[in-house]
Every structure is written in structure tokens, then in C-alpha cells.
Design a protein around this motif. Structure first.
Motif, PDB file in Angstrom:
ATOM      1  N   ARG A 163      45.799  55.071  38.142  1.00 51.38           N
ATOM      2  CA  ARG A 163      45.426  54.542  36.834  1.00 51.38           C
ATOM      3  C   ARG A 163      44.105  53.778  36.893  1.00 51.38           C
ATOM      4  NH1 ARG A 163      47.272  57.372  33.668  1.00 51.38           N
ATOM      5  NH2 ARG A 163      49.386  57.377  32.897  1.00 51.38           N
ATOM      6  N   VAL A 164      43.511  53.623  35.755  1.00 52.19           N
ATOM      7  CA  VAL A 164      42.284  52.853  35.678  1.00 52.19           C
ATOM      8  C   VAL A 164      42.562  51.388  36.047  1.00 52.19           C
ATOM      9  CG1 VAL A 164      40.213  52.666  34.292  1.00 52.19           C
ATOM     10  CG2 VAL A 164      42.057  54.187  33.562  1.00 52.19           C
ATOM     11  N   ARG A 165      43.760  50.940  35.701  1.00 50.86           N
ATOM     12  CA  ARG A 165      44.150  49.562  35.985  1.00 50.86           C
ATOM     13  C   ARG A 165      44.484  49.430  37.455  1.00 50.86           C
ATOM     14  NH1 ARG A 165      48.110  50.526  31.791  1.00 50.86           N
ATOM     15  NH2 ARG A 165      47.090  50.677  29.774  1.00 50.86           N
ATOM     16  N   ASP A 166      43.825  48.520  38.136  1.00 53.28           N
ATOM     17  CA  ASP A 166      44.041  48.316  39.569  1.00 53.28           C
ATOM     18  C   ASP A 166      44.996  47.140  39.777  1.00 53.28           C
ATOM     19  OD1 ASP A 166      44.023  47.871  42.231  1.00 53.28           O
ATOM     20  OD2 ASP A 166      41.854  47.618  42.422  1.00 53.28           O
ATOM     21  N   GLY A 167      46.155  47.449  40.271  1.00 57.84           N
ATOM     22  CA  GLY A 167      47.186  46.433  40.438  1.00 57.84           C
ATOM     23  C   GLY A 167      46.790  45.300  41.337  1.00 57.84           C
ATOM     24  N   ALA A 168      46.257  45.648  42.514  1.00 59.76           N
ATOM     25  CA  ALA A 168      45.880  44.603  43.470  1.00 59.76           C
ATOM     26  C   ALA A 168      44.844  43.659  42.877  1.00 59.76           C
ATOM     27  CB  ALA A 168      45.350  45.242  44.753  1.00 59.76           C
ATOM     28  N   ALA A 169      43.920  44.246  42.147  1.00 57.95           N
ATOM     29  CA  ALA A 169      42.872  43.428  41.535  1.00 57.95           C
ATOM     30  C   ALA A 169      43.472  42.485  40.496  1.00 57.95           C
ATOM     31  CB  ALA A 169      41.824  44.322  40.883  1.00 57.95           C
ATOM     32  N   THR A 170      44.371  42.992  39.703  1.00 63.23           N
ATOM     33  CA  THR A 170      45.023  42.161  38.687  1.00 63.23           C
ATOM     34  C   THR A 170      45.728  40.994  39.344  1.00 63.23           C
ATOM     35  OG1 THR A 170      45.394  44.095  37.298  1.00 63.23           O
ATOM     36  CG2 THR A 170      46.687  42.139  36.812  1.00 63.23           C
ATOM     37  N   ARG A 171      46.414  41.293  40.444  1.00 66.11           N
ATOM     38  CA  ARG A 171      47.126  40.239  41.162  1.00 66.11           C
ATOM     39  C   ARG A 171      46.165  39.158  41.622  1.00 66.11           C
ATOM     40  NH1 ARG A 171      51.796  39.091  44.816  1.00 66.11           N
ATOM     41  NH2 ARG A 171      50.711  37.738  46.266  1.00 66.11           N
ATOM     42  N   ARG A 172      45.037  39.598  42.196  1.00 68.17           N
ATOM     43  CA  ARG A 172      44.059  38.610  42.657  1.00 68.17           C
ATOM     44  C   ARG A 172      43.531  37.776  41.503  1.00 68.17           C
ATOM     45  NH1 ARG A 172      42.234  42.674  45.903  1.00 68.17           N
ATOM     46  NH2 ARG A 172      40.601  43.229  44.415  1.00 68.17           N
ATOM     47  N   ARG A 173      43.177  38.462  40.433  1.00 68.45           N
ATOM     48  CA  ARG A 173      42.666  37.742  39.267  1.00 68.45           C
ATOM     49  C   ARG A 173      43.707  36.758  38.744  1.00 68.45           C
ATOM     50  NH1 ARG A 173      42.216  41.719  35.256  1.00 68.45           N
ATOM     51  NH2 ARG A 173      41.715  40.033  33.800  1.00 68.45           N
ATOM     52  N   ALA A 174      44.951  37.204  38.764  1.00 66.94           N
ATOM     53  CA  ALA A 174      46.029  36.335  38.266  1.00 66.94           C
ATOM     54  C   ALA A 174      46.086  35.047  39.072  1.00 66.94           C
ATOM     55  CB  ALA A 174      47.362  37.062  38.342  1.00 66.94           C
ATOM     56  N   LEU A 175      46.006  35.169  40.388  1.00 76.08           N
ATOM     57  CA  LEU A 175      46.067  33.981  41.230  1.00 76.08           C
ATOM     58  C   LEU A 175      44.912  33.040  40.925  1.00 76.08           C
ATOM     59  CD1 LEU A 175      47.194  35.466  44.663  1.00 76.08           C
ATOM     60  CD2 LEU A 175      48.504  34.088  43.055  1.00 76.08           C
ATOM     61  N   HIS A 176      43.748  33.635  40.733  1.00 75.67           N
ATOM     62  CA  HIS A 176      42.569  32.823  40.451  1.00 75.67           C
ATOM     63  C   HIS A 176      42.709  32.089  39.124  1.00 75.67           C
ATOM     64  CE1 HIS A 176      38.316  31.865  39.633  1.00 75.67           C
ATOM     65  NE2 HIS A 176      38.221  31.819  40.941  1.00 75.67           N
ATOM     66  N   VAL A 177      43.061  32.850  38.103  1.00 79.16           N
ATOM     67  CA  VAL A 177      43.233  32.265  36.772  1.00 79.16           C
ATOM     68  C   VAL A 177      44.324  31.197  36.778  1.00 79.16           C
ATOM     69  CG1 VAL A 177      44.151  32.763  34.476  1.00 79.16           C
ATOM     70  CG2 VAL A 177      42.358  34.213  35.447  1.00 79.16           C
ATOM     71  N   ALA A 178      45.421  31.498  37.468  1.00 76.00           N
ATOM     72  CA  ALA A 178      46.548  30.566  37.491  1.00 76.00           C
ATOM     73  C   ALA A 178      46.152  29.252  38.155  1.00 76.00           C
ATOM     74  CB  ALA A 178      47.723  31.195  38.228  1.00 76.00           C
ATOM     75  N   LEU A 179      45.501  29.352  39.292  1.00 75.94           N
ATOM     76  CA  LEU A 179      45.079  28.135  39.983  1.00 75.94           C
ATOM     77  C   LEU A 179      44.202  27.282  39.085  1.00 75.94           C
ATOM     78  CD1 LEU A 179      44.825  26.297  42.395  1.00 75.94           C
ATOM     79  CD2 LEU A 179      43.081  27.785  43.344  1.00 75.94           C
ATOM     80  N   ASP A 180      43.344  27.973  38.357  1.00 78.55           N
ATOM     81  CA  ASP A 180      42.456  27.276  37.442  1.00 78.55           C
ATOM     82  C   ASP A 180      43.237  26.532  36.367  1.00 78.55           C
ATOM     83  OD1 ASP A 180      39.524  27.378  37.579  1.00 78.55           O
ATOM     84  OD2 ASP A 180      39.715  27.712  35.401  1.00 78.55           O
ATOM     85  N   LEU A 181      44.147  27.224  35.729  1.00 73.08           N
ATOM     86  CA  LEU A 181      44.925  26.609  34.651  1.00 73.08           C
ATOM     87  C   LEU A 181      45.842  25.520  35.176  1.00 73.08           C
ATOM     88  CD1 LEU A 181      45.804  29.803  32.571  1.00 73.08           C
ATOM     89  CD2 LEU A 181      44.290  27.937  31.905  1.00 73.08           C
ATOM     90  N   PHE A 182      46.475  25.782  36.316  1.00 70.73           N
ATOM     91  CA  PHE A 182      47.362  24.779  36.905  1.00 70.73           C
ATOM     92  C   PHE A 182      46.591  23.496  37.195  1.00 70.73           C
ATOM     93  CE2 PHE A 182      50.350  28.188  38.860  1.00 70.73           C
ATOM     94  CZ  PHE A 182      50.877  28.418  37.604  1.00 70.73           C
ATOM     95  N   THR A 183      45.361  23.651  37.645  1.00 68.45           N
ATOM     96  CA  THR A 183      44.563  22.479  37.987  1.00 68.45           C
ATOM     97  C   THR A 183      44.172  21.703  36.737  1.00 68.45           C
ATOM     98  OG1 THR A 183      43.679  23.611  39.915  1.00 68.45           O
ATOM     99  CG2 THR A 183      42.472  21.681  39.147  1.00 68.45           C
ATOM    100  N   ARG A 184      43.832  22.439  35.682  1.00 68.67           N
ATOM    101  CA  ARG A 184      43.362  21.765  34.473  1.00 68.67           C
ATOM    102  C   ARG A 184      44.489  21.187  33.638  1.00 68.67           C
ATOM    103  NH1 ARG A 184      40.243  26.538  32.805  1.00 68.67           N
ATOM    104  NH2 ARG A 184      41.164  26.098  30.781  1.00 68.67           N
ATOM    105  N   GLN A 185      45.613  21.915  33.569  1.00 66.13           N
ATOM    106  CA  GLN A 185      46.679  21.492  32.650  1.00 66.13           C
ATOM    107  C   GLN A 185      47.932  21.039  33.358  1.00 66.13           C
ATOM    108  OE1 GLN A 185      47.383  25.112  30.517  1.00 66.13           O
ATOM    109  NE2 GLN A 185      45.491  24.933  29.332  1.00 66.13           N
TER     110      GLN A 185
END
Lengths: 220, 220
Positions: A7-29
Motif C-alpha cells: 500500500r501507499v501507506r507505510d506502516g512502519a513510518a506511521t508508527r515512527r511518526r506516531a511516537l514522535h507526535v505522541a512524545l510531543d503532545l505528552f510533553t506539552r499537555q
DNA sequence: GTCTATAGTGGGATAGAC
DNA sequence: GTCTATCCCACTATAGAC
């Protein structure tokens, strides 16, 4: 490894992005105040899709914590390889402080924003940060001739200089370089303060203690 | 003031107990993770009864925060009354650190457990802690000859020595006396470290501005 | 002042189609 | 791998009796 018809959607990449985004939000909120919906939204997917990558919410947290925490062990190994004990104190503390990269600062900021989440999570890699650091502190205190409880605390403060610097720099945009430099100076100053009061522990009066409020002197 | 036929249950007392219990739970579990049901249970009343005393959950938080925060202003007033500036730095910082009573330590522990809750609450007394402290820091930095950003940070770290001591003492039961003593020593050591590198800062080069990261100079 | 009962919301988590 | 739809639960908050 993905097959040509992947698929065009890359699972591993999504997972990595998720971790990055989550860490960011967890830190801010904060962890508790951040919903899966919010993380998913930021990723451009839905809550349910997020569950494909992580079975539970705290699995995200675990994944984040699991990627760090060997520095304390490294310093411990170095310390144990040193022949003469006493002089090793300052280098050891500085070694620990120096081991802070910009990436580690992100982790420190997260932990400072979620102090309770950290120790509420046993067996997940959280104690891979706390326990080795405690061990390091213990072994370093043993290098001090007559360690009073106050001395042990001061030593812990020296080790936690990066944390203190990050806390002091919060909400006043300071460069990471400046934060690290201040942490180094603090660590050095505290170790020296620790060793300074040792030989002639209390001759009579401390040579230069500004007596601000009388009657607040403690025992030690 | 209660009339003779007043109920056995004393409203004012319940309110006081509620604030005490709430601060305790908020500190241990975090504000968001503590439910009204839990607070009420600990008080021996129900959730709904709690609403008699506080119209919303964050009203409890406000009531807690509103009872503190004049110490920084006191130190500021004292500072402004001092004739010669330079020598006042260390006494001023120590004055601030000394102003920490056991009761204040409770507040610090709460704020460290809920770092994000604090700044998320504007206009509620939360900034009565943060803003005066920032002002104090600013005025103190002005006493330093050529304050580099790194020096300003180090000064903030000195002021926040109590916080750092509390953080370092977390989850290793240390007496409050010891915490305060360590904070004092840390504050002194940091101020001296700050002043030590000043006279012969960098003989040539820009008159004393540590050029760490170019282009991050701020206004004021 | 405290209760019971309940409305309303938002969160984590699951089922099953595409 | 991502979707829609849905369940269940805990929590904040309100209404009204005692």
C-alpha cells in the motif's frame, strides 16, 4: 521488505511518526490529558487505526521509554574501572552530565512534564532510567569520606543538574547549548561545594555564610 | 457564628479538610488523575456534597493556589531598598531560599507533580508564583556585570535550588531540614560559581558575552 | 450540609468491512 | 493499514429530596 504491491501507506513510518507526535503532545499537555483521538488526528488517521500499531494507550508510552537509558550504566562501568576512588568523583558526575544529547533533553522535558507517569509504570523501561541512576548516585556517595544525608542529596542534585537546568529554562526559550553549559557549570560547582566542606568539616563558623534570617540554622 | 441549632457537620471544617486532602491526592496522583469521587470518599462524604463547597473541580485547585506567593515580592522589596547593588546578589538569593517553610515545601511538591496544571491556570493565583519570581530573577541578573544568557540561567537555577533539592529528594525519604540545608548550599555554590567566572571572563572577545549560539540574543 | 439519582460528555477499546 | 460504527465505562456536573 515491503512487497511491490504494498500500500501507499507505510506502516512502519506511521508508527515512527506516531511516537514522535505522541512524545510531543505528552510533553506539552501531559500523558493523561492527551487523548488517542488527538494523536490520531495529528497523524491524519483515526483512533481505531492507531490501535493497529499499539494495543493499548500505555503501549505508546512504553515504546517511547524503551529507547533510552543506558548512559548511567556506561558511567558506572567507567567508574568501576577507575583505580583511585576519591579523585574520580567530579569526572564521573561530569561524564554523566555530558552524556546529554539534544535527543536526551527531549526525554528529560517529557519526564518533567509527566513526573508521576514515570514511576507509575513499572517493568516497562521506566526503571531503566531511575534505578541505574540511583545506583550511580550510591556508588558515588561512597567516594565521599563521611557522607552525611545532606551530602548524598547534594550529590544527587549534581547528577540532576541537567534536569534542574531544563526546569529553570522552561517557558523562556533558551538554546539547548546554553542549557547544557549551565548544567555543566552547576554540576562542577555542586561537586566542589560537596568536597569543600569535608576536610575541615566545621572548624568554628563557616567562613562566609550570609546570616539572613537568624534562627534558621540547622544541626548537621 | 454557627447558631446553636447548627448541624453536627461543620461546613467550614469540611472545606478545610477537603483542601488538605485534595492537595495531598493531587500531589501523589496528579490533578487530572484524581477524581472528585476519590476526594469525597476520603472525606467520608459524597461527590455531590463536595459540590456544595466548590462549584467546579478546578475551584478546589484555585483555592489551593490562592493561599501562597508573596515571598518573591518581599525579597524584591528588600532588594530595592539595598544601596550597593553588586554585593546584594548572594544575600538576596539566600533570602529567597530561606523563605521556604515546611508548608511551602508541600506547595513545591505539588507543583512538581503537576507542572502543566500550574501554567494552564491563568488568573487564578498561579501566576502570582511564577511572575514575581521571574521579576526577581530579572532584577538579580541586572546585578551581574555582563550577563550572558548562560549566566541568567545559572541564576534562575540558584533561585530554584529548593525545587531542585525537592526533586532530588523525591522517592527517597529525606527530612525536610536536610532538603532545605542542601538547597541553601546549592544556592550559595551556584551564586559563587556565577560570580567566579566574571572578572576575567574573556580578556578580549565581546566584552563578556559568552557566544554559545549566535543569533539567540534576546531583547529586553 | 449532605444525600440519591441521573443527565451528559469524552475517553479507551473492539468488531468487522474495505 | 485504515476505515466506520459501536460498546462500555468513569468522570464532571446538576436536580431535588431530606
Amino acid at each position: 521488505m515491503p512487497t511491490p504491491e504494498a500500500r501507499v501507506r507505510d506502516g512502519a513510518a506511521t508508527r515512527r511518526r506516531a511516537l514522535h507526535v505522541a512524545l510531543d503532545l505528552f510533553t506539552r499537555q501531559g500523558y493523561g490529558a492527551t487523548s488517542l483521538r488527538q494523536i490520531a488526528e495529528e497523524l491524519g488517521i483515526t483512533k481505531a487505526s492507531l490501535y493497529y500499531h499499539f494495543p493499548r494507550k500505555d503501549a505508546i508510552l512504553q515504546a517511547i521509554l524503551q529507547e533510552r537509558g543506558t548512559e548511567a550504566e556506561d558511567v558506572l562501568a567507567w567508574l568501576r574501572a577507575q583505580p583511585p576512588p576519591a579523585a574520580a568523583l567530579e569526572p564521573a558526575v561530569l561524564r554523566w552530565v555530558e552524556s546529554s544529547s539534544a535527543e536526551k533533553l527531549r526525554g528529560i522535558r517529557f519526564l518533567q512534564a509527566n513526573p508521576l507517569v514515570a514511576d507509575g509504570l513499572a517493568g516497562t523501561g521506566a526503571e531503566r532510567i531511575g534505578t541505574p541512576l540511583a545506583t550511580l548516585a550510591d556508588e558515588l556517595v561512597a567516594l565521599v569520606p563521611h557522607p552525611a544525608p545532606e551530602d548524598a542529596l547534594l550529590l544527587r542534585m549534581a547528577l540532576l543538574s541537567i534536569n534542574a537546568a531544563v526546569a529553570a529554562a522552561a517557558q523562556s526559550d533558551v538554546d539547548d547549548d546554553v542549557v547544557l553549559a549551565a548544567a555543566r557549570r552547576s554540576a562542577r560547582a555542586l561537586v566542589r561545594e560537596l568536597l569543600a566542606d569535608l576536610p575541615r568539616d566545621e572548624p568554628r563558623e563557616p567562613p562566609g555564610v550570609a546570616r539572613v534570617s537568624p534562627g534558621t540554622e540547622d544541626r548537621r
